[in-house]
Every structure is written in structure tokens, then in C-alpha cells.
Motif scaffolding. Structure first.
Motif, PDB file in Angstrom:
ATOM      1  N   ILE A   6       0.784  -0.990   0.021  1.00  0.00           N
ATOM      2  CA  ILE A   6       0.071  -0.054   0.055  1.00  0.00           C
ATOM      3  C   ILE A   6       0.719   1.114  -0.109  1.00  0.00           C
ATOM      4  O   ILE A   6       1.946   1.414   0.750  1.00  0.00           O
ATOM      5  N   ALA A   7       0.445   2.320  -0.842  1.00  0.00           N
ATOM      6  CA  ALA A   7       1.057   3.444  -0.939  1.00  0.00           C
ATOM      7  C   ALA A   7       0.313   4.635  -0.746  1.00  0.00           C
ATOM      8  O   ALA A   7      -0.632   4.637  -1.342  1.00  0.00           O
ATOM      9  N   ILE A   8       0.758   5.675  -0.043  1.00  0.00           N
ATOM     10  CA  ILE A   8       0.162   6.966  -0.005  1.00  0.00           C
ATOM     11  C   ILE A   8       1.056   7.886  -0.828  1.00  0.00           C
ATOM     12  O   ILE A   8       2.296   8.077  -0.444  1.00  0.00           O
ATOM     13  N   VAL A  32      -3.001   5.040  -2.049  1.00  0.00           N
ATOM     14  CA  VAL A  32      -4.008   6.290  -1.564  1.00  0.00           C
ATOM     15  C   VAL A  32      -3.683   7.465  -2.254  1.00  0.00           C
ATOM     16  O   VAL A  32      -2.493   8.035  -1.838  1.00  0.00           O
ATOM     17  N   ALA A  33      -4.563   8.031  -2.750  1.00  0.00           N
ATOM     18  CA  ALA A  33      -4.500   9.261  -3.688  1.00  0.00           C
ATOM     19  C   ALA A  33      -4.643  10.316  -2.661  1.00  0.00           C
ATOM     20  O   ALA A  33      -5.978  10.841  -2.380  1.00  0.00           O
ATOM     21  N   VAL A  90       4.640   2.364   1.649  1.00  0.00           N
ATOM     22  CA  VAL A  90       5.425   3.689   0.849  1.00  0.00           C
ATOM     23  C   VAL A  90       4.595   4.763   1.181  1.00  0.00           C
ATOM     24  O   VAL A  90       3.456   4.696   1.008  1.00  0.00           O
ATOM     25  N   LEU A  91       5.434   5.873   1.376  1.00  0.00           N
ATOM     26  CA  LEU A  91       4.650   7.254   1.581  1.00  0.00           C
ATOM     27  C   LEU A  91       5.546   8.141   0.839  1.00  0.00           C
ATOM     28  O   LEU A  91       6.773   8.217   0.868  1.00  0.00           O
ATOM     29  N   VAL A  92       4.892   8.818  -0.089  1.00  0.00           N
ATOM     30  CA  VAL A  92       5.506   9.905  -0.893  1.00  0.00           C
ATOM     31  C   VAL A  92       4.853  11.198  -0.619  1.00  0.00           C
ATOM     32  O   VAL A  92       3.683  11.688  -0.807  1.00  0.00           O
ATOM     33  N   ASN A  93       5.822  12.268  -0.025  1.00  0.00           N
ATOM     34  CA  ASN A  93       5.351  13.274   0.465  1.00  0.00           C
ATOM     35  C   ASN A  93       5.720  14.318  -0.762  1.00  0.00           C
ATOM     36  O   ASN A  93       6.993  14.616  -0.860  1.00  0.00           O
ATOM     37  N   ARG A 138       9.239   2.471   3.151  1.00  0.00           N
ATOM     38  CA  ARG A 138      10.217   3.461   2.291  1.00  0.00           C
ATOM     39  C   ARG A 138       9.121   4.733   2.231  1.00  0.00           C
ATOM     40  O   ARG A 138       8.081   5.019   1.936  1.00  0.00           O
ATOM     41  N   ILE A 139      10.115   5.908   2.631  1.00  0.00           N
ATOM     42  CA  ILE A 139       9.219   7.195   2.465  1.00  0.00           C
ATOM     43  C   ILE A 139      10.289   7.826   1.523  1.00  0.00           C
ATOM     44  O   ILE A 139      11.379   7.627   1.468  1.00  0.00           O
TER      45      ILE A 139
END
Length: 252
Positions: A6-8, A32-33, A90-93, A138-139
Motif C-alpha cells: 500500500i502506498a500513499i 491512497v491518492a 510506501v509514503l511519498v510526500n 519506504r518514504i
């Protein structure tokens, strides 16, 4: 649950965030968009689902601490219900703002908004989600090539991006014992709708900036997104606390 996890992605309603959300979904991530505009988040979900992926929308204003706390509180049950998941991989800021002005025009409000979104919001979101990140998560924090080279009227924006890079290195050490990797991607000139879409819509501007790169052109959102996907892949498992510039070699 299947798939890579799951990725945000924050700021997923447009630009680099939108491209990154689509790219992760294409690789099998459940995405998650997150977007400040609920409509933009839902639109991103629609595109992902039309392409055969899985996604859900999160209404999130990273400039507002309450929105972060409430959004995260509601997100976890939504993930559990939709995907029977309990952790984030995964979190992409990516969410950010650019307030560009020469020194004599910079206001306190410009400074506060830039740092509230680009730095404080990023930190508070990582803080809120840290207990729910999987071991080995992973961030990726989105910086800018402007943290390395200078350009007129970008002092506040560049300073906020440099702060992101310092924060990322510190948190890489703090969360490292859990196997969590934190890196920054620093895009160069890219044809998105950022800053009113100037670079995307102004051919003369694109040409001028493209001539400052080793590869002779500005980047495309999909090229930044592909770099993010590569950075969160197992092949980069020994990379953390780093700044990866994706700029076509701008102003080398």
C-alpha cells in the motif's frame, strides 16, 4: 493481500503527485491518492481504477495539523475495510507550494505558508503515520534541484526544500532500526502545472530552461514518477538518507 503493498501519495490530484500515484498503481501498488481537493483525489482514483489498479481517495490538507490527524485517523479503517490491510509500505510526500518573490516582496505570510506545507506538514504526516508503517517501509520526500543551485526570487522555496533534505537525513537515522528507508527526490525543471503551469505551457520558458540541462530539455512528470518508483524498489534497498536529483543534469 498480494501485490507490492500500500502506498500513499500526497498532492496526488495533479502534477508530479498525480504521475507518481499512477506509476505506483501500474506497478501493482494499492494507492491512497491524498489531495487537498476531494474532487481531484477522486479523479485520480478514477483514472487508476480505469487502468485496472486499486485506489482510494484521502481528503488531506497538509498545511492544517487537524486535517492531518483526522485524515490519518479515518484512513486506517478505510484501508482495513477496502484491502484488509493494517500497515503502509510506501509514503511519498509530494504536496508542496511555491511562493516565488524577490527579497523586497517576500512577506511573513508567504514564508509561513511555504514552511507550513512543505516542511511542517511533511513532518507531521510522517509522525502520524510512523506507527502504521511496515518494517522496511519506504518514504520519499520531494525536494527540488533548487536546493543545490540558485535562481532569483526562489529563496524561501529553496530554503524549505533544503529543510526537507536535512529532516529526511535525521529521520533516516531515527527510523532506520525498523528498516524504514527515507530519501529525497530533487526534480529539476519539469513540465507540470506547478506555479500556474508556466513550464508546461510556455514553450519559450521550456526551451530556455532545457538549454541549462545536460540532456537539453525539461523533464516530464512521468520521468520523476519513474525515479520515485525505482527508489522504493528492492533494488535500492541499501539506499537511505540520500538526495537523488532527477534533473537531466541541470546547471552542472
Amino acid at each position: 493481500m498480494g501485490g507490492p503493498g500500500i502506498a500513499i501519495v500526497t498532492g496526488a490530484g495533479r502534477g508530479l503527485g498525480h504521475a507518481t500515484a499512477l506509476a505506483l498503481a501500474e506497478r501493482g501498488y494499492r494507492v491512497v491518492a491524498a489531495a487537498r481537493s476531494a474532487e481531484a483525489g477522486e479523479a485520480a482514483v478514477g483514472l487508476i481504477e480505469d487502468a485496472g489498479g486499486e485506489a482510494l481517495a484521502l481528503h488531506l490538507d497538509v498545511s492544517d495539523p487537524r486535517s492531518i490527524s483526522e485524515g490519518c485517523a479515518g484512513l486506517l479503517p478505510a484501508i482495513a475495510e477496502k484491502w484488509a490491510g493494517s500497515t503502509i509500505d510506501v509514503l511519498v510526500n509530494n504536496a508542496g507550494v511555491g511562493q516565488f518573490a524577490p527579497l523586497h516582496e517576500v512577506s511573513a505570510a508567504d514564508f509561513d505558508l511555504t514552511f507550513a506545507v512543505n516542511v511542517r506538514g511533511l513532518l507531521l504526516l510522517i509522525q502520524a503515520l510512523a506507527p502504521h508503517l511496515s518494517d522496511g517501509a519506504r518514504i520519499v520526500n520531494v525536494s527540488s534541484s533548487l536546493s543545490r543551485h540558485v535562481s532569483p526570487a526562489t529563496a524561501v522555496y529553496a530554503a524549505s526544500k533544503a529543510a526537507i533534505e536535512a529532516l529526511s537525513r535525521s529521520l533516516a537515522v531515527e527510523l532506520g532500526p525498523r528498516g524504514i528507508r527515507i530519501n529525497t527526490i530533487a526534480p529539476g525543471p519539469t513540465a507540470t502545472d506547478f506555479n500556474g503551469g508556466a513550464m508546461r505551457d510556455d514553450a519559450e520558458l521550456r526551451h530556455g530552461l532545457g538549454q541549462q540541462t545536460a540532456l537539453g530539455r525539461v523533464g516530464e512528470p512521468s520521468e520523476i514518477a519513474d525515479a520515485v518508483v525505482a527508489l522504493v524498489s528492492p533494488g535500492m534497498r541499501w539506499v537511505t538518507g540520500e538526495r537523488i536529483e532527477v534533473s537531466g543534469g541541470v546547471l552542472l
